[in-house]
Write a protein that holds these residues in place. Sequence first.
Motif, PDB file in Angstrom:
ATOM      1  N   ILE A   1       1.218   5.560  12.701  1.00 26.11           N
ATOM      2  CA  ILE A   1       1.146   7.021  12.949  1.00 26.11           C
ATOM      3  C   ILE A   1       0.270   7.798  12.470  1.00 26.11           C
ATOM      4  O   ILE A   1      -0.671   8.445  12.440  1.00 26.11           O
ATOM      5  N   GLU A   2       0.183   7.026  10.970  1.00 23.47           N
ATOM      6  CA  GLU A   2      -1.741   7.435   9.918  1.00 23.47           C
ATOM      7  C   GLU A   2      -2.090   6.873   9.423  1.00 23.47           C
ATOM      8  O   GLU A   2      -0.912   5.329   9.468  1.00 23.47           O
ATOM      9  N   PRO A   3      -2.714   6.668   9.191  1.00 18.24           N
ATOM     10  CA  PRO A   3      -3.307   5.701   8.501  1.00 18.24           C
ATOM     11  C   PRO A   3      -3.691   5.359   7.289  1.00 18.24           C
ATOM     12  O   PRO A   3      -3.496   4.296   7.285  1.00 18.24           O
ATOM     13  N   ASP A   4      -2.511   6.056   6.275  1.00 18.05           N
ATOM     14  CA  ASP A   4      -1.750   5.810   5.773  1.00 18.05           C
ATOM     15  C   ASP A   4      -0.498   5.720   5.131  1.00 18.05           C
ATOM     16  O   ASP A   4       0.222   5.341   4.162  1.00 18.05           O
ATOM     17  N   ASP A   5       0.092   5.405   6.376  1.00 16.69           N
ATOM     18  CA  ASP A   5       1.678   5.120   6.047  1.00 16.69           C
ATOM     19  C   ASP A   5       1.517   3.080   6.523  1.00 16.69           C
ATOM     20  O   ASP A   5       0.994   2.624   6.392  1.00 16.69           O
TER      21      ASP A   5
ATOM     22  N   TYR B   1       3.848  -3.616  -6.515  1.00 21.53           N
ATOM     23  CA  TYR B   1       2.721  -3.855  -6.221  1.00 21.53           C
ATOM     24  C   TYR B   1       2.065  -3.573  -7.310  1.00 21.53           C
ATOM     25  O   TYR B   1       2.283  -4.120  -9.248  1.00 21.53           O
ATOM     26  N   PHE B   2       0.486  -3.028  -7.710  1.00 23.40           N
ATOM     27  CA  PHE B   2      -0.646  -3.563  -8.788  1.00 23.40           C
ATOM     28  C   PHE B   2      -0.602  -2.511  -9.610  1.00 23.40           C
ATOM     29  O   PHE B   2      -1.298  -2.292 -10.420  1.00 23.40           O
ATOM     30  N   GLY B   3      -0.042  -0.731  -9.421  1.00 26.11           N
ATOM     31  CA  GLY B   3       0.199  -0.109  -9.882  1.00 26.11           C
ATOM     32  C   GLY B   3      -1.068   0.623  -9.718  1.00 26.11           C
ATOM     33  O   GLY B   3      -1.830   1.541 -10.279  1.00 26.11           O
ATOM     34  N   VAL B   4      -1.425   1.142  -8.882  1.00 21.68           N
ATOM     35  CA  VAL B   4      -2.292   1.267  -8.506  1.00 21.68           C
ATOM     36  C   VAL B   4      -2.298   2.547  -7.300  1.00 21.68           C
ATOM     37  O   VAL B   4      -0.675   2.104  -6.146  1.00 21.68           O
ATOM     38  N   ASP B   5      -2.336   3.874  -7.009  1.00 19.58           N
ATOM     39  CA  ASP B   5      -2.608   4.543  -5.428  1.00 19.58           C
ATOM     40  C   ASP B   5      -3.203   3.978  -4.300  1.00 19.58           C
ATOM     41  O   ASP B   5      -4.563   4.151  -4.897  1.00 19.58           O
ATOM     42  N   VAL B   6      -3.124   3.255  -3.379  1.00 22.38           N
ATOM     43  CA  VAL B   6      -3.570   3.574  -2.260  1.00 22.38           C
ATOM     44  C   VAL B   6      -3.543   3.929  -0.929  1.00 22.38           C
ATOM     45  O   VAL B   6      -2.782   4.722  -0.444  1.00 22.38           O
ATOM     46  N   GLN B   7      -4.648   3.965   0.176  1.00 23.28           N
ATOM     47  CA  GLN B   7      -4.621   4.167   1.777  1.00 23.28           C
ATOM     48  C   GLN B   7      -5.583   3.907   2.711  1.00 23.28           C
ATOM     49  O   GLN B   7      -6.393   2.991   2.044  1.00 23.28           O
ATOM     50  N   GLY B   8      -5.394   4.036   3.524  1.00 24.21           N
ATOM     51  CA  GLY B   8      -6.100   3.577   4.681  1.00 24.21           C
ATOM     52  C   GLY B   8      -7.304   4.660   5.063  1.00 24.21           C
ATOM     53  O   GLY B   8      -8.163   5.749   4.107  1.00 24.21           O
ATOM     54  N   ILE B   9      -8.241   3.408   4.953  1.00 25.84           N
ATOM     55  CA  ILE B   9      -9.680   4.394   5.301  1.00 25.84           C
ATOM     56  C   ILE B   9     -10.043   4.528   6.554  1.00 25.84           C
ATOM     57  O   ILE B   9      -9.558   3.896   7.723  1.00 25.84           O
TER      58      ILE B   9
ATOM     59  N   GLY C   1      -9.451  -0.645   6.809  1.00 25.06           N
ATOM     60  CA  GLY C   1      -9.346  -1.702   5.642  1.00 25.06           C
ATOM     61  C   GLY C   1      -8.897  -0.806   4.450  1.00 25.06           C
ATOM     62  O   GLY C   1      -7.830   0.656   4.830  1.00 25.06           O
ATOM     63  N   VAL C   2      -8.265  -1.049   2.955  1.00 25.51           N
ATOM     64  CA  VAL C   2      -7.498   0.051   2.019  1.00 25.51           C
ATOM     65  C   VAL C   2      -8.390  -0.329   0.825  1.00 25.51           C
ATOM     66  O   VAL C   2      -9.212  -0.614   0.561  1.00 25.51           O
ATOM     67  N   ILE C   3      -8.456   1.488   0.350  1.00 19.26           N
ATOM     68  CA  ILE C   3      -8.916   1.567   0.080  1.00 19.26           C
ATOM     69  C   ILE C   3      -8.257   1.965  -2.141  1.00 19.26           C
ATOM     70  O   ILE C   3      -7.380   2.670  -1.174  1.00 19.26           O
ATOM     71  N   VAL C   4      -8.428   1.573  -2.988  1.00 17.90           N
ATOM     72  CA  VAL C   4      -7.762   2.015  -3.982  1.00 17.90           C
ATOM     73  C   VAL C   4      -8.388   3.475  -4.440  1.00 17.90           C
ATOM     74  O   VAL C   4      -9.080   4.176  -4.969  1.00 17.90           O
ATOM     75  N   ALA C   5      -7.109   4.265  -4.292  1.00 19.71           N
ATOM     76  CA  ALA C   5      -7.005   6.164  -4.105  1.00 19.71           C
ATOM     77  C   ALA C   5      -7.594   6.651  -5.276  1.00 19.71           C
ATOM     78  O   ALA C   5      -7.494   7.840  -6.175  1.00 19.71           O
ATOM     79  N   GLY C   6      -6.466   5.621  -6.854  1.00 18.52           N
ATOM     80  CA  GLY C   6      -5.959   6.556  -8.221  1.00 18.52           C
ATOM     81  C   GLY C   6      -5.634   5.365  -8.804  1.00 18.52           C
ATOM     82  O   GLY C   6      -5.049   4.259  -8.390  1.00 18.52           O
ATOM     83  N   VAL C   7      -6.056   5.031 -10.178  1.00 22.36           N
ATOM     84  CA  VAL C   7      -5.209   4.415 -11.124  1.00 22.36           C
ATOM     85  C   VAL C   7      -5.208   4.800 -12.161  1.00 22.36           C
ATOM     86  O   VAL C   7      -5.487   5.356 -12.845  1.00 22.36           O
ATOM     87  N   GLY C   8      -3.798   4.767 -12.965  1.00 20.63           N
ATOM     88  CA  GLY C   8      -3.295   5.363 -14.059  1.00 20.63           C
ATOM     89  C   GLY C   8      -3.929   5.328 -15.427  1.00 20.63           C
ATOM     90  O   GLY C   8      -4.828   4.020 -15.912  1.00 20.63           O
ATOM     91  N   PRO C   9      -4.346   6.380 -16.179  1.00 22.20           N
ATOM     92  CA  PRO C   9      -5.235   6.153 -17.236  1.00 22.20           C
ATOM     93  C   PRO C   9      -4.318   4.814 -17.743  1.00 22.20           C
ATOM     94  O   PRO C   9      -3.212   4.874 -18.139  1.00 22.20           O
TER      95      PRO C   9
ATOM     96  N   VAL D   1      -3.008  -0.489   5.673  1.00 23.15           N
ATOM     97  CA  VAL D   1      -1.922  -0.320   4.790  1.00 23.15           C
ATOM     98  C   VAL D   1      -0.205  -1.284   4.811  1.00 23.15           C
ATOM     99  O   VAL D   1       0.228  -2.109   4.078  1.00 23.15           O
ATOM    100  N   PRO D   2      -0.222  -1.406   5.700  1.00 18.39           N
ATOM    101  CA  PRO D   2       1.020  -2.149   6.466  1.00 18.39           C
ATOM    102  C   PRO D   2       1.631  -3.110   6.369  1.00 18.39           C
ATOM    103  O   PRO D   2       2.314  -3.573   5.900  1.00 18.39           O
ATOM    104  N   GLN D   3       0.355  -4.178   6.600  1.00 19.98           N
ATOM    105  CA  GLN D   3      -0.137  -5.655   6.116  1.00 19.98           C
ATOM    106  C   GLN D   3      -0.114  -5.166   4.713  1.00 19.98           C
ATOM    107  O   GLN D   3       0.478  -6.420   4.181  1.00 19.98           O
ATOM    108  N   LEU D   4      -0.890  -4.747   4.316  1.00 21.51           N
ATOM    109  CA  LEU D   4      -0.645  -4.515   1.887  1.00 21.51           C
ATOM    110  C   LEU D   4       0.790  -4.805   1.983  1.00 21.51           C
ATOM    111  O   LEU D   4       0.809  -5.956   0.724  1.00 21.51           O
ATOM    112  N   THR D   5       1.683  -3.646   2.416  1.00 20.33           N
ATOM    113  CA  THR D   5       3.332  -3.414   2.209  1.00 20.33           C
ATOM    114  C   THR D   5       3.661  -5.130   2.607  1.00 20.33           C
ATOM    115  O   THR D   5       4.484  -5.038   1.447  1.00 20.33           O
TER     116      THR D   5
END
Length: 475
Positions: A198-202, A272-280, A295-303, A329-333
């Motif tokens: 439905i959405e790139p980040d789903d 999971y890797f401990g990062v936030d990801v989303q669809g490109i 594809g898939v991009i890392v949106a954030g990594v916790g300090p 993202v669904p494939q990664l999930t």
Amino acid sequence: MSQTIHINRVGLVALALSLCANAQSPQERSPIGAVLGTSTPVEELSTKASPAVVHIEVSSYRTSADDGDEIKNQTLTKRQGSGSGVIVDPDGYIITAFHVVKGARRIRVELDRRVRANSPAGELLNGKRRSSFEARIIGVSKEADVAVLKIEAQGLPTIAFSESNNLKQGQLVAALGSPEGLRNSLSLGVVSSVEQQIEPDDSLVYVQTDVALAAGSSGGPLVDIQGGMVGINVFSLTQRGREEGLGFAVPSPMVRFVYGQIRHYGFVPRPYFGVDVQGITPTLASALGLPTDSGVIVAGVGPGSLAQNEGLQAGDVLVSLDGMPLQNVPQLTWLLLHKHIGDRTRLEIQRKSSKIVLDASLISEPSDPEGSIATIDIEENLVAKLGIVGSARKHGTAGPSPTASGPGVLVVARLRESDTRAELAAGDVICSVNSVPITSVAQLRATIESFKPGDAIALQLERKGKLMYMAFEMD
């Protein structure tokens, strides 16, 4: 017994074509005649699948998020609802949609009227075998919108899983359930898309169909013409209350995986890797100067997180996981669900013009306070004088806070009707009351109930990783 069958125009044409393709001789009835006859593939499908479909009545608490409340602070109100489900084990295991039973205080399952079940305890209703049972939740997956229920019954009819991966666009399918509370209904349609994101980040893809779905259809099975389950219906898109012919089902591979995990563990582990990801998207790729527009991009990594220590950065494009190219993202999930917490993975990333290979560790995805609502007893964990539903937190389950205080009671949700002066929020952890450490919901409730109106109370809270006091007078 009569049964409601809905066939839209597209479904009628698809059925006719399907019957033409399976015709055995010129002497057989025409496709339309077959549709109107008394011995058709649709009736065979109904006879095979319908007995395993159940109606579900739920008394529950609805959260503010269900009402579109934009305030990120869960409140609860009582509600009555209904949905559908499907029996997948003759000993009483039932699959439905998570949102059907979310926040349930009581769940009642009604079997198909043609079905009478054996009760292990030999219980009879008016001298007959029972057709209505209390159900309990075995486990849920909020992310997949799937829940597993159990009723104390035996000898039940079931529906077998079929592979949604084998579906083709245009293939005939049917949805069974209780739309608008109308029991034993069947709707026909065709597959619009086998894998619709439905959405790139789903994190999930769905089987999209033009099958007519309505409130109450959720949790019922989507079946192929052979009567095998290819998905669980979870939602449809409407405009101004009008059905748009856009129905969506969780694909059977995901449903079967979640069911197996819940039967084994009681929940679905989520490495999971401990990062936030989303669809490109093309726009995102253009703005960030990425080498690919999908594809898939890392949106954030916790300090200070493990992921950061292992080299992951915001803006990294995830190229492959253990040699498997990543497309969305669904494939990664899906790939991560089949890993284990603590596994080391080979992660190929692209950072600007360079490709880098990292050994990345998988950790457990943090629990969601909202998701836990469906799996706890609301009444048992209610602290009425604070207007909250709580859950005991064990030592070490909090986030990486230098001031984390150990055991306490996690605020799962607030009650909307509450007029307490304590301004608590979902996610708060109550550590002590007037300097007395709190270790359980029962202790918290007894302590609060011991105060008289006008007494001063100081709650020590952990909120967003920091400790604070909240002082108020008891009403």
